[in-house]
Design a protein around this motif. Structure first.
Motif, PDB file in Angstrom:
ATOM      1  N   HIS A   1       0.816  -1.220   0.000  1.00 14.23           N
ATOM      2  CA  HIS A   1       0.000   0.000   0.000  1.00 14.23           C
ATOM      3  C   HIS A   1       0.849   1.271   0.000  1.00 14.23           C
ATOM      4  N   ASN A   2       2.074   1.162  -0.518  1.00 12.23           N
ATOM      5  CA  ASN A   2       3.012   2.292  -0.608  1.00 12.23           C
ATOM      6  C   ASN A   2       3.470   2.774   0.762  1.00 12.23           C
ATOM      7  N   ALA A   3       3.544   1.834   1.715  1.00  7.20           N
ATOM      8  CA  ALA A   3       4.058   2.181   3.041  1.00  7.20           C
ATOM      9  C   ALA A   3       5.498   2.674   2.925  1.00  7.20           C
ATOM     10  N   TRP A   4       5.830   3.633   3.761  1.00  4.99           N
ATOM     11  CA  TRP A   4       7.089   4.378   3.667  1.00  4.99           C
ATOM     12  C   TRP A   4       8.271   3.575   4.207  1.00  4.99           C
ATOM     13  N   THR A   5       9.400   3.657   3.505  1.00  8.99           N
ATOM     14  CA  THR A   5      10.646   3.019   3.945  1.00  8.99           C
ATOM     15  C   THR A   5      11.789   4.009   3.798  1.00  8.99           C
ATOM     16  N   LEU A   6      12.941   3.649   4.330  1.00 10.48           N
ATOM     17  CA  LEU A   6      14.123   4.505   4.197  1.00 10.48           C
ATOM     18  C   LEU A   6      14.518   4.635   2.732  1.00 10.48           C
ATOM     19  N   GLU A   7      14.441   3.540   1.979  1.00  6.71           N
ATOM     20  CA  GLU A   7      14.755   3.597   0.557  1.00  6.71           C
ATOM     21  C   GLU A   7      13.840   4.596  -0.165  1.00  6.71           C
ATOM     22  N   MET A   8      12.566   4.574   0.185  1.00  6.37           N
ATOM     23  CA  MET A   8      11.622   5.499  -0.433  1.00  6.37           C
ATOM     24  C   MET A   8      11.962   6.939  -0.065  1.00  6.37           C
ATOM     25  N   GLU A   9      12.284   7.179   1.192  1.00  2.00           N
ATOM     26  CA  GLU A   9      12.586   8.544   1.619  1.00  2.00           C
ATOM     27  C   GLU A   9      13.824   9.095   0.915  1.00  2.00           C
ATOM     28  N   LEU A  10      14.863   8.290   0.796  1.00  2.00           N
ATOM     29  CA  LEU A  10      16.078   8.746   0.130  1.00  2.00           C
ATOM     30  C   LEU A  10      15.815   9.070  -1.338  1.00  2.00           C
ATOM     31  N   LEU A  11      15.068   8.194  -2.030  1.00  2.00           N
ATOM     32  CA  LEU A  11      14.777   8.425  -3.440  1.00  2.00           C
ATOM     33  C   LEU A  11      13.839   9.613  -3.611  1.00  2.00           C
ATOM     34  N   TYR A  12      12.894   9.762  -2.715  1.00  2.00           N
ATOM     35  CA  TYR A  12      11.940  10.880  -2.741  1.00  2.00           C
ATOM     36  C   TYR A  12      12.685  12.213  -2.735  1.00  2.00           C
ATOM     37  N   ASN A  13      13.606  12.368  -1.804  1.00  2.00           N
ATOM     38  CA  ASN A  13      14.378  13.600  -1.728  1.00  2.00           C
ATOM     39  C   ASN A  13      15.254  13.795  -2.955  1.00  2.00           C
ATOM     40  N   GLU A  14      15.833  12.710  -3.438  1.00  2.00           N
ATOM     41  CA  GLU A  14      16.680  12.795  -4.626  1.00  2.00           C
ATOM     42  C   GLU A  14      15.879  13.244  -5.847  1.00  2.00           C
ATOM     43  N   LEU A  15      14.689  12.700  -6.018  1.00  2.00           N
ATOM     44  CA  LEU A  15      13.867  13.052  -7.174  1.00  2.00           C
ATOM     45  C   LEU A  15      13.396  14.509  -7.103  1.00  2.00           C
ATOM     46  N   PHE A  16      13.063  14.983  -5.924  1.00  2.00           N
ATOM     47  CA  PHE A  16      12.696  16.386  -5.795  1.00  2.00           C
ATOM     48  C   PHE A  16      13.897  17.298  -6.068  1.00  2.00           C
ATOM     49  N   ASP A  17      15.079  16.874  -5.637  1.00  2.00           N
ATOM     50  CA  ASP A  17      16.288  17.658  -5.927  1.00  2.00           C
ATOM     51  C   ASP A  17      16.512  17.760  -7.436  1.00  2.00           C
ATOM     52  N   ARG A  18      16.353  16.641  -8.116  1.00  2.00           N
ATOM     53  CA  ARG A  18      16.531  16.640  -9.575  1.00  2.00           C
ATOM     54  C   ARG A  18      15.492  17.522 -10.259  1.00  2.00           C
ATOM     55  N   ALA A  19      14.253  17.409  -9.803  1.00  2.00           N
ATOM     56  CA  ALA A  19      13.173  18.198 -10.415  1.00  2.00           C
ATOM     57  C   ALA A  19      13.375  19.688 -10.182  1.00  2.00           C
ATOM     58  N   GLU A  20      13.921  20.041  -9.033  1.00  2.00           N
ATOM     59  CA  GLU A  20      14.164  21.456  -8.749  1.00  2.00           C
ATOM     60  C   GLU A  20      15.222  22.029  -9.691  1.00  2.00           C
ATOM     61  N   ALA A  21      16.252  21.248  -9.981  1.00  2.00           N
ATOM     62  CA  ALA A  21      17.352  21.730 -10.821  1.00  2.00           C
ATOM     63  C   ALA A  21      17.049  21.650 -12.308  1.00  2.00           C
TER      64      ALA A  21
END
Length: 281
Positions: free
Chosen positions: A32-52
Motif C-alpha cells: 500500500h506504498n508504506a514508507w521506507t528509508l529507501e523510499m525517503e532517500l529516493l523521494y528527496n533525490e527526485l525532488f532535488d533533480r526536479a528542482e534543478a
C-alpha cells in the motif's frame, strides 16, 4: 508520457510529460506504498533533480494501486520502536521537501493517506482526492507527537478545532469530510483523479510564470509569521524584483497579443539568480 526511470521496480516511478509535469508515483502497491528509508532517500533525490531541471514546471504526487501512503511500513516501525533498527533521523534532511520546493506540487490522493503519507499530502500546494480516500494523522495512536511541523500546517488548513480533533484522536475521515474541512481542494471520482490532477498541473505549466510561482510559494510560507503590514511591505519588495525579470514582460505581451505565454523554465541557475536579486533589493 515518457518514463524517465531505468530501474524496473523502483519504489517511486517518475514520468515527465511534454508539458513539463513530473508525475511521481509511490510504488510499493503490495504494501500500500508504506514508507521506507529507501523510499525517503529516493523521494528527496527526485525532488532535488526536479528542482534543478528547468523542463520540470510542476509535480503531481500519487500512489500506485489502491493507496496513496498509509504511513511508515510496519516492519520499519517495529524495528524503530524496539531499538533494533533505529530510524536515522539525524542523518536525513527534514521531511518537508514539497513545501520548500519552488515549483507547484499537486497531490492526487487515491486511497489510504496516514502518518507520513498524511504529512506529505499536507506539504503539497493543492490536494485532489477521491471520496473513499481515508485520511488519518495516526500519531497519537502510535504514542507519537504530530511530526514534521504538521501541528503548524494543519490548523492553517482546517482551523484549530478540526486540527485538534484529527491530531488528538487519530480518527479516520473520508475524502468527503476532508473536502468539507478544507483539507483537500477537489474531490473527484477514482477514474478522473489522475487526469484531473495532471490537467490542473499542466495548466500551471503552460500558462503561469514559473518564476512568479516560486515567489508566491515563498510568500505563502513566509507570511504565516508576518503581520499584514509586514506582508504588504514584503510584497512590494518582491514586486520590484519580479518586474525586473523577463517573465513580467512576456506575461504582459502574451496578454496583449492574445497568445500562450512562453515563459522560461525554472532551474537551479534561475533560482540562484532570483535569490541574488532578492538579496540586492
Amino acid at each position: 508520457m515518457t518514463s524517465k526511470t531505468e530501474n524496473p521496480t523502483p519504489v517511486i516511478l517518475t514520468e515527465l510529460t511534454d508539458d513539463g509535469v513530473m508525475l511521481l508515483t509511490l510504488n510499493r502497491p503490495e504494501r500500500h506504498n508504506a514508507w521506507t528509508l529507501e523510499m525517503e532517500l529516493l523521494y528527496n533525490e527526485l525532488f532535488d533533480r526536479a528542482e534543478a531541471d528547468p523542463r520540470v514546471r510542476a509535480v503531481v504526487l500519487t500512489g500506485a494501486g489502491r493507496s496513496f501512503c498509509p504511513g511508515m511500513d510496519m516492519s520499519v516501525l517495529d524495528g524503530a520502536s524496539s531499538g533494533a533498527r533505529p530510524w536515522p533521523t539525524d542523518q536525513l534532511p527534514p521531511r518537508t521537501r514539497p513545501m520548500f520546493f519552488p515549483k507547484p506540487v499537486v497531490a492526487a490522493i487515491n486511497g489510504a493517506c496516514a502518518g507520513i503519507g498524511f504529512n506529505q499530502a499536507l506539504m503539497c500546494d493543492v490536494r485532489f482526492a477521491v471520496p473513499h480516500a481515508k485520511f488519518a494523522a495516526a500519531f497519537s495512536a502510535r504514542g507519537l507527537v504530530a511530526e514534521d511541523g504538521v501541528s503548524w500546517i494543519l490548523p492553517r488548513l482546517v482551523g484549530h478545532g478540526n486540527a485538534s480533533d484529527l491530531l488528538l484522536s487519530s480518527r479516520r475521515i473520508t475524502g468527503t469530510e476532508a473536502l468539507d474541512m478544507g483539507l483537500v481542494n477537489r474531490l473527484v471520482q477514482p477514474e478522473d483523479l489522475l487526469p484531473a490532477a495532471l490537467a490542473y498541473a499542466t495548466e500551471l505549466a503552460r500558462s503561469v510564470s514559473p518564476y512568479a510561482m516560486s515567489l508566491i510559494k515563498r510568500q505563502l510560507a513566509d507570511d504565516q509569521g508576518r503581520t499584514f503590514t509586514e506582508s504588504r511591505d514584503r510584497a512590494a519588495a518582491l514586486l520590484a524584483t519580479a518586474k525586473r525579470a523577463p517573465d513580467y514582460r512576456e506575461g504582459v505581451l502574451s496578454f496583449i497579443e492574445r497568445r500562450q505565454p512562453e515563459f522560461a523554465g525554472l532551474g537551479e541557475s534561475a533560482l540562484k539568480d532570483s535569490e541574488r536579486e532578492e538579496t540586492a533589493s
